[in-house]
Design an enzyme around this catalytic site. Structure first.
Site, mmCIF file in Angstrom:
data_model
loop_
_atom_site.group_PDB
_atom_site.id
_atom_site.type_symbol
_atom_site.label_atom_id
_atom_site.label_comp_id
_atom_site.label_asym_id
_atom_site.label_seq_id
_atom_site.Cartn_x
_atom_site.Cartn_y
_atom_site.Cartn_z
ATOM 1 C CB THR A 191 -4.605 8.354 7.167
ATOM 2 O OG1 THR A 191 -3.518 8.663 8.048
ATOM 3 C CG2 THR A 191 -4.703 9.379 6.064
ATOM 4 C CE LYS A 229 -1.586 -1.605 3.789
ATOM 5 N NZ LYS A 229 -2.259 -1.882 5.068
ATOM 6 N N GLY A 289 -6.602 3.892 10.622
ATOM 7 C CA GLY A 289 -7.475 2.771 10.275
ATOM 8 C C GLY A 289 -7.684 2.543 8.791
ATOM 9 C CB THR A 290 -6.279 4.073 5.679
ATOM 10 O OG1 THR A 290 -4.955 4.064 6.221
ATOM 11 C CG2 THR A 290 -6.839 5.471 5.695
ATOM 12 N N GLY A 291 -5.686 1.149 6.666
ATOM 13 C CA GLY A 291 -5.219 -0.192 6.284
ATOM 14 C C GLY A 291 -6.179 -1.277 6.753
ATOM 15 C CB CYS A 292 -8.156 -1.693 9.885
ATOM 16 S SG CYS A 292 -6.795 -1.523 11.052
#
Ligand SMILES: Nc1ncnc2c1ncn2[C@@H]1O[C@H](COP(=O)(O)OP(=O)(O)OP(=O)(O)O)[C@@H](O)[C@H]1O
Ligand SMILES: Cc1ncc(COP(=O)(O)O)c(N)n1
Length: 232
Positions: free
Chosen positions: A206, A173, A208-211
């Site tokens: 941003t 990412k 928690g974007t990856g979760c």
């Protein structure tokens, strides 16, 4: 309705972890279930406390869900230590789950460790070979590959190395690549590379974007037939 399981930590602030995953599952219309690995005290300022579960507690939650309700796809998030990682890997093998998304959560955006350093090798040895998709951000990909990532070619090399560890599909990412005005993700399926880019949104929000991203992949995987996923 398809069923998706998240094996992850609780974020009291509601932006990341189990809370972000269940909200994403709901938005994408799959039935969300959870196995809690840790309770964290968090807010917009950072992580104030981390309280891991006993591995046995994690195992029982997964067992209860697996033997009764059923799991079409699952994701892992914060796993915290090697014992929990090994427990999760055993359960994935025991139920022969194959739509497995691993978000190798290591450090919160604010800098708090969410995975013990000595657990990285457990992640590599036990979980990576079982996952269908792994979604590291750039710092996580650097830890997994022991290389630094500066360029698109570096991202490709890191993806090749993570594939060699056993992950079938790798998405590196681009959220942390703040020197570009685009957020560029790289997908590698062992044969082909594909870059996905969107204009970077100028925001500090941003967390928690990856979760959310890995939960969305899990929800969509829950809805497709395996014969389709084999060719992705
Ligand atoms: N500012 C941004 N603008 C647009 N897209 C973004 C931005 N930041 C992240 N993304 C996208 O969000 C997704 C998550 O990427 P990111 O690199 O932020 O994950 P992460 O660091 O693991 O997140 P977290 O640790 O907060 O859960 C990727 O698809 C990435 O391209
Ligand atoms: C329980 C939990 N899981 C994952 C994250 C990562 O999210 P971020 O990197 O945005 O802090 C987190 N902060 N807390």
């Amino acid at each position: 309705m398809e069923k998706a399981l998240t094996i992850a930590g609780s974020d009291s602030g509601g932006g990341a972890g189990i809370q972000a995953d269940l909200k994403t599952f709901q938005e994408l219309k799959v039935f969300g279930m959870s196995a809690l690995t840790a309770v964290t005290a968090q807010n917009t300022l950072g992580v104030q406390g981390v309280f891991p579960m006993e591995a046995e507690v994690v195992a029982e939650q997964i067992q209860s869900v697996g033997e009764d309700i059923g799991v079409d796809a699952l994701k892992t998030g914060m796993l915290f230590n090697a014992e929990i990682i090994e427990t999760v890997a055993e359960k994935i093998k025991r139920f022969a789950w194959d739509k497995v998304v691993v978000d190798p959560v290591m450090i919160a955006k604010g800098g708090a460790p969410l995975l013990q350093q000595e657990a990285v090798s457990a992640l590599k040895n036990h979980l990576l070979p079982l996952c269908f998709v792994i979604t590291p951000n750039i710092p996580e990909a650097e830890v997994l590959t022991r290389m630094t990532i500066h360029s698109p070619d570096d991202k490709k090399e890191a993806a090749r190395r993570i594939h060699a560890l056993g992950a079938k599909n790798i998405v590196i990412k681009g959220g942390h690549d703040v020197n570009t005005n685009e957020a560029v993700d790289l997908l590698f399926n062992g044969a082909d590379f594909e870059f996905f880019s969107v204009p970077r949104i100028e925001t500090k929000n941003t967390h928690g974007t990856g979760c959310t991203f890995s939960a969305a992949i899990t929800a969509q995987l829950a809805k497709v037939y395996l014969y389709m996923t084999r060719y992705l």
